[in-house]
Design a protein around this motif. Sequence first.
Motif, mmCIF file in Angstrom:
data_model
loop_
_atom_site.group_PDB
_atom_site.id
_atom_site.type_symbol
_atom_site.label_atom_id
_atom_site.label_comp_id
_atom_site.label_asym_id
_atom_site.label_seq_id
_atom_site.Cartn_x
_atom_site.Cartn_y
_atom_site.Cartn_z
ATOM 1 N N VAL A 54 39.831 41.947 45.402
ATOM 2 C CA VAL A 54 40.681 40.703 45.934
ATOM 3 C C VAL A 54 41.730 41.124 46.928
ATOM 4 O O VAL A 54 41.943 40.536 47.798
ATOM 5 C CB VAL A 54 41.313 40.306 44.627
ATOM 6 C CG1 VAL A 54 42.151 39.124 44.699
ATOM 7 C CG2 VAL A 54 40.339 39.740 43.479
ATOM 8 N N LYS A 216 38.694 49.826 56.759
ATOM 9 C CA LYS A 216 37.785 50.557 55.906
ATOM 10 C C LYS A 216 36.578 50.079 56.602
ATOM 11 O O LYS A 216 35.720 51.243 56.136
ATOM 12 C CB LYS A 216 37.855 49.505 54.761
ATOM 13 C CG LYS A 216 36.788 49.535 53.684
ATOM 14 C CD LYS A 216 36.938 49.841 52.296
ATOM 15 C CE LYS A 216 38.548 50.284 52.025
ATOM 16 N NZ LYS A 216 38.766 49.496 50.592
ATOM 17 N N SER A 281 34.971 53.424 43.412
ATOM 18 C CA SER A 281 35.191 52.237 42.493
ATOM 19 C C SER A 281 36.569 52.321 41.807
ATOM 20 O O SER A 281 36.895 53.648 41.981
ATOM 21 C CB SER A 281 34.052 52.270 41.228
ATOM 22 O OG SER A 281 32.753 51.925 41.620
ATOM 23 N N PRO A 314 40.478 55.203 42.816
ATOM 24 C CA PRO A 314 42.230 55.060 43.396
ATOM 25 C C PRO A 314 42.725 56.215 42.432
ATOM 26 O O PRO A 314 42.270 56.371 41.074
ATOM 27 C CB PRO A 314 42.417 53.800 43.080
ATOM 28 C CG PRO A 314 41.369 53.266 42.025
ATOM 29 C CD PRO A 314 40.301 54.019 42.288
ATOM 30 N N ASN A 360 44.199 55.029 53.058
ATOM 31 C CA ASN A 360 43.240 54.899 51.830
ATOM 32 C C ASN A 360 41.790 54.171 52.195
ATOM 33 O O ASN A 360 40.947 54.723 52.058
ATOM 34 C CB ASN A 360 43.920 54.244 50.788
ATOM 35 C CG ASN A 360 42.849 54.072 49.562
ATOM 36 O OD1 ASN A 360 42.024 52.985 49.541
ATOM 37 N ND2 ASN A 360 42.854 54.740 48.398
ATOM 38 N N GLU A 381 29.111 43.024 37.722
ATOM 39 C CA GLU A 381 29.763 42.985 38.978
ATOM 40 C C GLU A 381 29.667 41.567 39.572
ATOM 41 O O GLU A 381 29.101 40.776 39.488
ATOM 42 C CB GLU A 381 29.128 43.711 40.089
ATOM 43 C CG GLU A 381 29.608 44.072 41.265
ATOM 44 C CD GLU A 381 31.030 45.061 41.087
ATOM 45 O OE1 GLU A 381 31.909 44.902 41.127
ATOM 46 O OE2 GLU A 381 30.561 46.437 40.854
ATOM 47 N N LEU A 385 32.159 44.206 46.428
ATOM 48 C CA LEU A 385 32.430 44.540 47.865
ATOM 49 C C LEU A 385 32.046 46.196 48.357
ATOM 50 O O LEU A 385 31.960 46.313 49.402
ATOM 51 C CB LEU A 385 33.987 44.313 48.173
ATOM 52 C CG LEU A 385 34.414 43.589 49.381
ATOM 53 C CD1 LEU A 385 33.549 42.450 49.624
ATOM 54 C CD2 LEU A 385 35.919 43.085 49.118
HETATM 55 N N1 UDP Z 1 38.500 50.825 46.744
HETATM 56 C C1 UDP Z 1 39.539 51.430 47.547
HETATM 57 N N2 UDP Z 1 39.673 52.679 47.085
HETATM 58 C C2 UDP Z 1 39.435 53.215 46.122
HETATM 59 C C3 UDP Z 1 38.366 52.519 45.038
HETATM 60 C C4 UDP Z 1 38.163 51.217 45.608
HETATM 61 O O1 UDP Z 1 39.803 51.080 48.635
HETATM 62 O O2 UDP Z 1 39.676 54.278 45.493
HETATM 63 C C5 UDP Z 1 38.065 49.253 47.245
HETATM 64 C C6 UDP Z 1 36.737 49.225 47.716
HETATM 65 O O3 UDP Z 1 36.433 49.842 49.097
HETATM 66 C C7 UDP Z 1 36.522 47.819 47.880
HETATM 67 C C8 UDP Z 1 37.460 47.349 46.537
HETATM 68 O O4 UDP Z 1 38.172 48.455 46.375
HETATM 69 O O5 UDP Z 1 36.890 47.386 48.884
HETATM 70 C C9 UDP Z 1 36.530 47.174 45.476
HETATM 71 O O6 UDP Z 1 35.899 45.800 45.374
HETATM 72 P P1 UDP Z 1 34.693 45.410 44.439
HETATM 73 O O7 UDP Z 1 34.373 44.092 44.695
HETATM 74 O O8 UDP Z 1 33.693 46.650 44.707
HETATM 75 O O9 UDP Z 1 35.161 45.853 42.916
HETATM 76 P P2 UDP Z 1 36.670 45.281 42.153
HETATM 77 O O10 UDP Z 1 37.167 46.482 42.250
HETATM 78 O O11 UDP Z 1 37.097 44.079 42.868
HETATM 79 O O12 UDP Z 1 35.801 45.173 40.649
#
Ligand code: UDP
Length: 481
Positions: A54, A216, A281, A314, A360, A381, A385
């Motif tokens: 989001v 990204k 993730s 993260p 990041n 899921e 993304l």
């Molecule tokens: N993401 C990120 N850094 C991380 C892990 C995830 O920027 O260490 C980003 C990833 O690239 C994506 C988003 O978080 O843009 C995850 O979106 P997704 O729809 O896959 O899953 P959600 O976390 O919304 O369930």
Amino acid sequence: MREVSIGALPLDRFAAVLPEERVALLKTAADRAAHLLTGRTVWNVSSTERGGGVAEMLQTLVAYGQGAGVRTRWVVVTGDERFFTVTKRLHNLIHGFAGDRGALDASDEAHYREVLARNLDGWQERVRPGDLVLLHDPQTVGLAGALRTLGAQVIWRCHIGTDRADGHSSRGWAFLRPYFEDADAYVFSRREYAPAWLPASRVWVIPPSLDPFSAKNAPMADESVRGALHRAGIVERLDGDGNVAFVRRNGTSGLVRVHRELLVDEERPLPADAAVMLQVSRWDRLKDMAGVLTGFADHVDHFPDGVHLLLVGPDVRGVSDDPEGGQVLGECRQLRAALPPATRARVHLCCLPMDDVDENAHLVNALQRHASVVVQKSLMEGFGLTVTEAMWKERPVVASAVGGIVDQIEDGVSGVLLHDPADLDHFATLAADLFRDPGRQVRIGTAAHERVAREFLGDRHLIQYGELFAALVAGSRSASR
Ligand code: UDP
């Protein structure tokens, strides 16, 4: 609530990746929206400005809204640990999972309402009659009634769901249902996610999208991939230092910082010649990082010798709305520590810093491009993304056939679907087969990129929002599609 400051981005930049007729459609839609929404503000309310899909999308959709001449703003609700524990429970339930099995009783409901009511302090004067408010996910839907009373039109934008309604999802929906009547429209990523009892005439289906120009997803030369991953201490130096510069969302340039401890429980970076299988993730149980680790480790013999698994998420202190992160990472650390040394040396956990969202994003970009195969073995899921991002980068993706992933990957053509996410043997076989067939990697990667270009870029997303806003402004509470 606190405001996230976002600068405008011009829609013209889409001309670099879209055919002329698509750019023209986008511009026409933007002009129409700017005209229609004169004097109104489009507010987005979410639960975090960093971490997860989001936040990822709002970073650029809000900027393009402004670039289109629509006053578009983004605020984030603040809450305490109990609030986010309850909303994470709801998140798991609505995905059809038990989560922490905690209660959802009257006191949880009272706390949810109280926290959201506190968030409105000082905001009553900012939201004007006629404004449009997009409330994202369960963390914010409880604001619908108060905002409607202020004269705003309220859209609940739900990014999660399950195609198989069950006892868990019913429990989650029962908690949220009282707030729904206050919304003028509901947006889901898939039609299957809308509960059957919602008035169909107010349900809209708008799948997510990625921004091809963000840090990204922007194109990256090999030397930038190498430079970023070496400087961040994730991959050993190959030849030369590589390039460590990147462009921030605001157009200024940044440099990847030296990081020393991103790889968890390890002293040394990955070998430069390792062929990488990557999952990126949040550390969320539904992403099943632990299952990916076990699937790889238990079937490591399926894979060619040089293949390493890299699980990236993260920094668990950086995602304020996700209380599960520390536990999930802890479980993965334990699993890794228990592996035989030779296998452990091929399994890596990595936590990316969240204090600089552009760095990041650049690191995620570099990791996705460095990977030979990207996996997303989620148990459920909303959309996924991370799958779209890897597909855009022409990576072959092996992903579970769950939720929005099945809308993205055409099995065997633009990716590979794992029909039973619990079947770890099959998972390892599908991934290992790809490592053995570089030609297939390229064919699938090329088709994957084309699919994202056709279906999942921001122009389609912005045009659909424009149509929704037009219907609402036209005064019809029930003008869905
Ligand atoms: N993401 C990120 N850094 C991380 C892990 C995830 O920027 O260490 C980003 C990833 O690239 C994506 C988003 O978080 O843009 C995850 O979106 P997704 O729809 O896959 O899953 P959600 O976390 O919304 O369930």
